[in-house]
Design a protein around this motif. Sequence first.
Motif, PDB file in Angstrom:
ATOM      1  N   ASN A 174       0.591  -1.203  -0.014  1.00  0.00           N
ATOM      2  CA  ASN A 174       0.015  -0.057   0.016  1.00  0.00           C
ATOM      3  C   ASN A 174       0.821   1.333   0.039  1.00  0.00           C
ATOM      4  O   ASN A 174       0.369   2.187  -0.328  1.00  0.00           O
ATOM      5  CB  ASN A 174      -0.990  -0.097   1.182  1.00  0.00           C
ATOM      6  N   CYS A 206      -7.276   0.578   5.941  1.00  0.00           N
ATOM      7  CA  CYS A 206      -6.883   1.704   5.485  1.00  0.00           C
ATOM      8  C   CYS A 206      -5.627   2.582   5.986  1.00  0.00           C
ATOM      9  O   CYS A 206      -5.025   3.285   5.242  1.00  0.00           O
ATOM     10  CB  CYS A 206      -8.006   2.828   5.074  1.00  0.00           C
ATOM     11  N   TYR A 254      -3.992  -9.578   2.616  1.00  0.00           N
ATOM     12  CA  TYR A 254      -5.221  -9.457   1.683  1.00  0.00           C
ATOM     13  C   TYR A 254      -6.447 -10.103   2.525  1.00  0.00           C
ATOM     14  O   TYR A 254      -7.738  -9.628   2.495  1.00  0.00           O
ATOM     15  CB  TYR A 254      -5.085  -9.842   0.343  1.00  0.00           C
ATOM     16  N   LEU A 312     -15.084  -7.272   1.917  1.00  0.00           N
ATOM     17  CA  LEU A 312     -15.252  -6.096   0.952  1.00  0.00           C
ATOM     18  C   LEU A 312     -16.636  -6.144   0.178  1.00  0.00           C
ATOM     19  O   LEU A 312     -17.306  -5.103  -0.011  1.00  0.00           O
ATOM     20  CB  LEU A 312     -14.271  -6.165  -0.112  1.00  0.00           C
ATOM     21  N   ILE A 369      -9.026  -3.786  -7.044  1.00  0.00           N
ATOM     22  CA  ILE A 369      -8.480  -4.163  -5.635  1.00  0.00           C
ATOM     23  C   ILE A 369      -7.726  -5.497  -5.943  1.00  0.00           C
ATOM     24  O   ILE A 369      -6.396  -5.378  -5.448  1.00  0.00           O
ATOM     25  CB  ILE A 369      -9.573  -4.026  -4.524  1.00  0.00           C
ATOM     26  N   GLU A 370      -8.279  -6.380  -6.399  1.00  0.00           N
ATOM     27  CA  GLU A 370      -7.802  -7.646  -6.629  1.00  0.00           C
ATOM     28  C   GLU A 370      -6.491  -7.586  -7.601  1.00  0.00           C
ATOM     29  O   GLU A 370      -5.475  -8.147  -7.407  1.00  0.00           O
ATOM     30  CB  GLU A 370      -8.617  -8.565  -7.413  1.00  0.00           C
ATOM     31  N   CYS A 418      -4.533  -4.910  -7.927  1.00  0.00           N
ATOM     32  CA  CYS A 418      -3.535  -4.431  -6.960  1.00  0.00           C
ATOM     33  C   CYS A 418      -3.016  -5.480  -6.120  1.00  0.00           C
ATOM     34  O   CYS A 418      -1.793  -5.453  -6.164  1.00  0.00           O
ATOM     35  CB  CYS A 418      -3.946  -3.156  -6.245  1.00  0.00           C
ATOM     36  N   TRP A 419      -3.711  -6.485  -5.569  1.00  0.00           N
ATOM     37  CA  TRP A 419      -3.003  -7.298  -4.774  1.00  0.00           C
ATOM     38  C   TRP A 419      -2.394  -8.494  -5.687  1.00  0.00           C
ATOM     39  O   TRP A 419      -1.460  -9.066  -4.843  1.00  0.00           O
ATOM     40  CB  TRP A 419      -3.990  -7.932  -3.818  1.00  0.00           C
ATOM     41  N   LEU A 437      -4.714   1.160  -5.091  1.00  0.00           N
ATOM     42  CA  LEU A 437      -5.351   0.489  -3.887  1.00  0.00           C
ATOM     43  C   LEU A 437      -5.879   1.814  -3.076  1.00  0.00           C
ATOM     44  O   LEU A 437      -7.058   1.553  -2.433  1.00  0.00           O
ATOM     45  CB  LEU A 437      -4.361  -0.205  -3.296  1.00  0.00           C
ATOM     46  N   CYS A 482      -8.878   3.084  -4.252  1.00  0.00           N
ATOM     47  CA  CYS A 482     -10.244   2.219  -4.137  1.00  0.00           C
ATOM     48  C   CYS A 482     -10.734   2.330  -2.666  1.00  0.00           C
ATOM     49  O   CYS A 482     -11.914   2.154  -2.569  1.00  0.00           O
ATOM     50  CB  CYS A 482      -9.814   0.617  -4.562  1.00  0.00           C
ATOM     51  N   HIS A 483      -9.621   1.996  -1.867  1.00  0.00           N
ATOM     52  CA  HIS A 483     -10.235   2.367  -0.411  1.00  0.00           C
ATOM     53  C   HIS A 483     -10.829   3.507  -0.126  1.00  0.00           C
ATOM     54  O   HIS A 483     -11.905   3.620   0.530  1.00  0.00           O
ATOM     55  CB  HIS A 483      -8.660   2.298   0.703  1.00  0.00           C
TER      56      HIS A 483
END
Length: 353
Positions: free
Chosen positions: A176, A257, A267, A274, A298-299, A301-302, A315, A318-319
């Motif tokens: 992050n 966050c 994750y 989510l 988000i997926e 990004c991870w 990320l 999105c958060h």
Amino acid sequence: YPAGFVYIFLGLYYATGRGTDIRLAQYLFASLYLLNLLLVFRIYCRTNKVPPYVFFFMCCASYRIHSIFVLRLFNDPVAMAILFLAINLFLEDRWSWGCLLFSLAVSVKMNILLFAPGLLFLLLQRFGLLGCIPKLCICALLQVILGLPFLLVNPVGYLTRSFDLGRQFQFKWTVNWRFLPEEIFQNRAFHATLLLAHLAGLGLFALHRWHRSKESILALLKDPAERKHPPPPLTVNNILCAQIVFVLFSSNFLGVCCSRSLHYQFYVWYFHTLPYLLWCTPTAKLTHMPKVLLLGVIELCWNTYPSTVCSSLSLHICHGLVLLQLWYGTAPPPALHTPQTGRRPAAISKKAQ
């Protein structure tokens, strides 16, 4: 790690021939994965907020979650599965058993403490200050019992290393904060800023989103029987179940966050929450697709390894969007100002009561 982790993974160690039977370990974690999904689905069914097709994404759309459970065999999914079992007990109004399992989850991985502010709020709401003390004692007593062999030998070492709130994370693993220079990432002032942001977010949500009663939030300290609006029993009330889940999931999400660093196995801390966080607010049919798209980003990004400036910024964006939706989508409705004079409105008001 705390003592619960030691006991569980010691059992896995001996069950897999001192760690040599990797296939059996993967079968055990695959079973844990299915159990975890079952517990999550049961929570979602009780709240009746998320459309059924979203369950497909939780089952099949995350390579990273499958890796965390079945390939990496981390302790994070073990802690989360126990946590979801505790939440199921809260929804059944079995708060003592739920607190016991919540504490057990904490003893496996400390990230479960991100749910603790929400749980404290719910306990105060349900039992008042004096009534929630026995529940908190259950949590504390289990930690003492599990950690007793270590506390008797080296209490300072056990407490400081098992619950190390000030540990330094390695920059190369962060998901992050990749867009920051490493010197800022490691700076204590930056960590303090994140902590203040976390506390401020919890305070704002507790005051304006979790607390739904017209009474002051200080009324939570009273015995429920002495309040003007005591909490009703849970029974099968989907609205009350949804409130419990919203408080716990949003408490955890605020912590995620504001986390000083998120590693790839982290994750699982919030992946299964989510969909609820995205669909717990009123949704028109046309706005379902942006929420699915948000899950997809988000997926992505991870699944970017190693993390990049673009993936870490995405990320956070999105958060931020999820937080904005939670804040504005769960705002209390405006108060209706009814006329105070005249006989007819008074009669209608009395009948409504």
